[in-house]
Design a protein around this motif. Structure first.
Motif, PDB file in Angstrom:
ATOM      1  N   GLY A 101       0.789  -1.233   0.000  1.00 27.39           N
ATOM      2  CA  GLY A 101       0.000   0.000   0.000  1.00 27.39           C
ATOM      3  C   GLY A 101       0.815   1.273   0.000  1.00 27.39           C
ATOM      4  N   ALA A 136       1.983  -2.436   4.615  1.00 28.79           N
ATOM      5  CA  ALA A 136       3.380  -2.597   4.199  1.00 28.79           C
ATOM      6  C   ALA A 136       4.161  -2.756   5.496  1.00 28.79           C
ATOM      7  N   ALA A 146       4.793  -9.378   5.189  1.00 33.66           N
ATOM      8  CA  ALA A 146       4.175 -10.532   4.525  1.00 33.66           C
ATOM      9  C   ALA A 146       4.834 -11.845   4.931  1.00 33.66           C
ATOM     10  N   THR A 187       2.497  -6.299  -4.470  1.00 32.37           N
ATOM     11  CA  THR A 187       3.882  -6.457  -3.997  1.00 32.37           C
ATOM     12  C   THR A 187       4.605  -7.300  -5.035  1.00 32.37           C
ATOM     13  N   ALA A 188       5.869  -7.589  -4.776  1.00 32.36           N
ATOM     14  CA  ALA A 188       6.579  -8.537  -5.647  1.00 32.36           C
ATOM     15  C   ALA A 188       5.819  -9.870  -5.593  1.00 32.36           C
ATOM     16  N   PRO A 189       5.707 -10.582  -6.755  1.00 31.37           N
ATOM     17  CA  PRO A 189       4.922 -11.827  -6.761  1.00 31.37           C
ATOM     18  C   PRO A 189       5.487 -12.893  -5.829  1.00 31.37           C
TER      19      PRO A 189
HETATM   20  N1  LIG Z   1       4.669   0.295 -10.547  1.00 27.56           N
HETATM   21  C1  LIG Z   1       4.049   0.010 -11.685  1.00 27.56           C
HETATM   22  O1  LIG Z   1       3.865   0.848 -12.573  1.00 27.56           O
HETATM   23  C2  LIG Z   1       3.542  -1.361 -11.927  1.00 27.56           C
HETATM   24  C3  LIG Z   1       3.737  -2.371 -10.991  1.00 27.56           C
HETATM   25  N2  LIG Z   1       3.215  -3.614 -11.221  1.00 27.56           N
HETATM   26  C4  LIG Z   1       3.388  -4.698 -10.262  1.00 27.56           C
HETATM   27  O2  LIG Z   1       2.877  -4.295  -8.995  1.00 27.56           O
HETATM   28  C5  LIG Z   1       3.631  -4.863  -7.942  1.00 27.56           C
HETATM   29  C6  LIG Z   1       4.141  -3.736  -7.053  1.00 27.56           C
HETATM   30  O3  LIG Z   1       4.972  -2.895  -7.814  1.00 27.56           O
HETATM   31  P1  LIG Z   1       5.488  -1.498  -7.249  1.00 27.56           P
HETATM   32  O4  LIG Z   1       4.426  -0.799  -6.493  1.00 27.56           O
HETATM   33  O5  LIG Z   1       6.117  -0.816  -8.400  1.00 27.56           O
HETATM   34  O6  LIG Z   1       6.633  -1.959  -6.236  1.00 27.56           O
HETATM   35  P2  LIG Z   1       7.318  -1.100  -5.073  1.00 27.56           P
HETATM   36  O7  LIG Z   1       8.665  -1.696  -4.858  1.00 27.56           O
HETATM   37  O8  LIG Z   1       7.213   0.353  -5.318  1.00 27.56           O
HETATM   38  O9  LIG Z   1       6.401  -1.405  -3.792  1.00 27.56           O
HETATM   39  C7  LIG Z   1       6.431  -2.629  -3.115  1.00 27.56           C
HETATM   40  C8  LIG Z   1       5.496  -2.547  -1.918  1.00 27.56           C
HETATM   41  O10 LIG Z   1       5.537  -3.794  -1.224  1.00 27.56           O
HETATM   42  C9  LIG Z   1       5.854  -3.553   0.146  1.00 27.56           C
HETATM   43  N3  LIG Z   1       6.620  -4.693   0.659  1.00 27.56           N
HETATM   44  C10 LIG Z   1       7.853  -5.120   0.266  1.00 27.56           C
HETATM   45  N4  LIG Z   1       8.224  -6.188   0.985  1.00 27.56           N
HETATM   46  C11 LIG Z   1       7.223  -6.443   1.852  1.00 27.56           C
HETATM   47  C12 LIG Z   1       7.011  -7.407   2.854  1.00 27.56           C
HETATM   48  N5  LIG Z   1       7.925  -8.341   3.147  1.00 27.56           N
HETATM   49  N6  LIG Z   1       5.854  -7.371   3.546  1.00 27.56           N
HETATM   50  C13 LIG Z   1       4.914  -6.441   3.283  1.00 27.56           C
HETATM   51  N7  LIG Z   1       5.044  -5.508   2.333  1.00 27.56           N
HETATM   52  C14 LIG Z   1       6.185  -5.499   1.636  1.00 27.56           C
HETATM   53  C15 LIG Z   1       6.678  -2.282   0.121  1.00 27.56           C
HETATM   54  O11 LIG Z   1       6.696  -1.604   1.330  1.00 27.56           O
HETATM   55  P3  LIG Z   1       7.818  -1.891   2.460  1.00 27.56           P
HETATM   56  O12 LIG Z   1       9.118  -2.132   1.760  1.00 27.56           O
HETATM   57  O13 LIG Z   1       7.798  -0.663   3.317  1.00 27.56           O
HETATM   58  O14 LIG Z   1       7.347  -3.085   3.209  1.00 27.56           O
HETATM   59  C16 LIG Z   1       5.870  -1.489  -0.905  1.00 27.56           C
HETATM   60  O15 LIG Z   1       4.727  -0.950  -0.313  1.00 27.56           O
HETATM   61  C17 LIG Z   1       4.746  -5.666  -8.613  1.00 27.56           C
HETATM   62  O16 LIG Z   1       4.319  -7.008  -8.740  1.00 27.56           O
HETATM   63  C18 LIG Z   1       4.856  -5.043  -9.982  1.00 27.56           C
HETATM   64  O17 LIG Z   1       5.328  -5.974 -10.933  1.00 27.56           O
HETATM   65  C19 LIG Z   1       2.462  -3.891 -12.346  1.00 27.56           C
HETATM   66  C20 LIG Z   1       2.228  -2.922 -13.286  1.00 27.56           C
HETATM   67  C21 LIG Z   1       2.784  -1.594 -13.193  1.00 27.56           C
END
Ligand SMILES: NC(=O)C1=CN([C@@H]2O[C@H](COP(=O)(O)OP(=O)(O)OC[C@H]3O[C@@H](n4cnc5c(N)ncnc54)[C@H](OP(=O)(O)O)[C@@H]3O)[C@@H](O)[C@H]2O)C=CC1
Ligand SMILES: O=C1O[C@H](COP(=O)(O)O)[C@@H](O)[C@H](O)[C@H]1O
Length: 486
Positions: free
Chosen positions: A14, A46, A90, A117-119
């Protein structure tokens, strides 16, 4: 008396780029248009130790940036009242307690879990949601793309998520399917009798699908370098567009009727052999150049990129579909970062007339063409020949133009708005089924493997151009050229 059920939309990731750039702005627009139910609540999660107020303040800061002129303080305040936050790691099951507490307030409500998030985290999130008792029989989960890195990893994620959510609860999002012109292509093809007789090998010479971006990888270098254009764009967006162009008429607009037809196309794609990889595919990587009149760095100079990276930022392919309708018709696919213009379009090039009574050579230049533009503007152009006014019979190319913004003056829903509405309404038609996704991986894998096997580097191209010269050569071998009329 009927009561409206509450809705809790939980966004994992988020605080991430996608949530801030697309999801929250889309939800804000739906809120302003009165399309979100009054009880709908959005819970960001997050690892950051934020509270509700901290999340609202972060979201507001980003919304001002990404909504630009659409940001209105008063509307934001009522929207922000829907926002809440729960810190969750997560990978740590016990950290789901805060989220469980938030959700406990509305135990009978509808729940949607959006995994942005990452898949690699999708399985753990699903497992921990289940362990915390948060998944109901009608909960829904939205999975962002690309799902996995290849067929095996995508299967594994699907298997693991599938232990906790049924296929009818899983919304695999491909935001290109949410774009208005893509749905309009369905309307044009299957709402009109006019095109169907022409939509086949006898009348179509070639199809070109281009999704070109002007931007580079920007702050997403770290993510992008592990993915590349094939996994980021072709495996999902471009193949979905190809399916919409090529599929047979479904019996209805029901999710499985449409997805069955798309699946048949994916399965009918002619597999690439090692020889095809050399002659029917091009991969490129941008070098320093200019974009929008400003000098820009090359891919290898962007932050987060390994100095010897072989990741492709450009792909062009010649695909073929082994069906009676399409045999022998090339489908050219092209996508890239740091290209000359931002344009997303599908071009259907029709065959020339068999004989011209006007003495015009039967050349592709004078053939009819349909251009379905998704970006920058949303239009459909039909290119025809017409008589030039005057005393001689001279033909000139003209365009019949359908400009959706002009034709329908109502506000157009952005792709994520439309798709989020569909998730809330429980409509899977514009979401990708597991078997489709796996068929797409099955088709792209030999191309990726072929590139690895050659040991060659991607072909360099200057930022601000249409990609490597080999991309033009891919078409010129068939006596064709890319549609590049901006
Ligand atoms: N950005 C884009 O334009 C697009 C993105 N996507 C897909 O969307 C997904 C997200 O991309 P994007 O927003 O760019 O990625 P970001 O790296 O910007 O964001 C990742 C998010 O995941 C959270 N996160 C990471 N690790 C954890 C964890 N262990 N537990 C909980 N939360 C976690 C991070 O917050 P924190 O590290 O603080 O926990 C952050 O909020 C990916 O699968 C990407 O392929 C698809 C189309 C377009
Ligand atoms: O899924 C993705 O799409 C965007 C392009 O989307 P668009 O709607 O702006 O055309 C792309 O920039 C990103 O790399 C990719 O992950």
């Amino acid at each position: 008396m009927a009561t409206t059920r509450t809705l809790d939309l939980v966004i994992f990731g988020g605080t991430g780029d996608l949530a801030m750039r697309k999801l929250l702005p889309a939800l804000y627009h739906l809120h302003c248009d009165g399309l979100l139910s009054p009880q709908a609540r959005i819970i960001g999660t997050a690892r950051d130790a934020l509270d509700d107020e901290g999340y609202r303040s972060l979201a507001r800061q980003q919304a001002e940036r990404f909504l630009g002129r659409d940001f209105r303080g008063e509307d934001w305040q009522t929207f922000a009242a829907r926002l809440a936050y729960a810190p969750v790691d997560a990978l740590q099951g016990d950290s789901f307690a805060a989220l469980a507490e938030q959700l406990a307030a509305r135990p009978d409500g509808q729940r949607v879990f959006y995994l942005s998030t990452a898949p690699g985290l999708f399985s753990a999130i699903s497992r921990h949601l289940e362990a915390a008792g948060l998944i109901g029989s009608d909960s829904r989960v939205v999975l962002e793309k690309p799902l996995g890195h290849d067929l095996a990893s995508s299967r594994q994620i699907n298997d693991e998520v599938g232990q906790y959510f049924g296929e009818e609860q899983i919304y695999r999002i491909d935001h290109y399917l949410g774009k208005e012109p893509v749905q309009n292509l369905l309307a044009l093809r299957f709402g009109n009798a006019l095109f169907e007789p022409l939509w086949r090998r006898e009348w179509v010479r070639d199809v070109q699908i281009t999704v070109a971006e002007q931007v580079g990888v920007e702050a997403r270098g770290d993510f992008y370098d592990r993915v590349g254009a094939m996994r980021d764009m072709v495996q999902n967006h471009l193949l979905q567009l190809l399916c919409i162009v090529a599929m047979e008429p479904p019996a209805s607009i029901n999710p499985d009727a449409v997805r069955d037809e798309k699946l048949k196309i994916l399965r009918a794609l002619r597999p690439f052999t090692a020889g095809d990889v050399a002659t029917r595919s091009v991969r490129g990587q941008y070098r320093a150049g200019a974009s929008g009149g400003q000098p820009v760095a090359g891919y290898l100079e962007e932050s987060g990129i390994a100095a010897d990276s072989r990741t492709e930022t450009f792909v062009a392919l010649k695909a073929e579909i082994n069906t009676w309708r399409w045999a022998g018709v090339p489908f050219f696919l092209r996508t890239g970062k740091r290209m000359q213009d931002k344009v997303a379009e599908i071009v259907i090039n029709f065959r020339s007339v068999p004989h011209s009574i006007f003495g015009i050579p039967a050349s592709p230049l004078h053939a009819n063409r349909m251009v379905i533009r998704m970006q920058p503007e949303e239009t459909v152009d039909l290119h025809l020949l017409a008589k030039q006014p005057g005393d001689v019979m001279q033909l000139q190319p003209v365009r019949l133009n359908l400009d959706f913004a002009e034709a329908f003056r109502s506000r157009r829903l952005e792709a994520y708005e439309r798709l989020l509405m569909d998730v809330m309404r429980g409509n899977l038609t514009l979401f990708v089924r597991r078997d489709e996704q796996e068929a797409a991986w099955r088709w792209v894998e030999p191309i990726l493997a072929g590139w690895d096997a050659t040991g060659e580097r991607p072909k360099p191209y200057t930022a601000g151009t249409w990609g490597p010269a080999a991309s033009s050569a891919l078409l010129s071998r068939d006596g064709l050229s890319w549609h590049e009329e901006i």
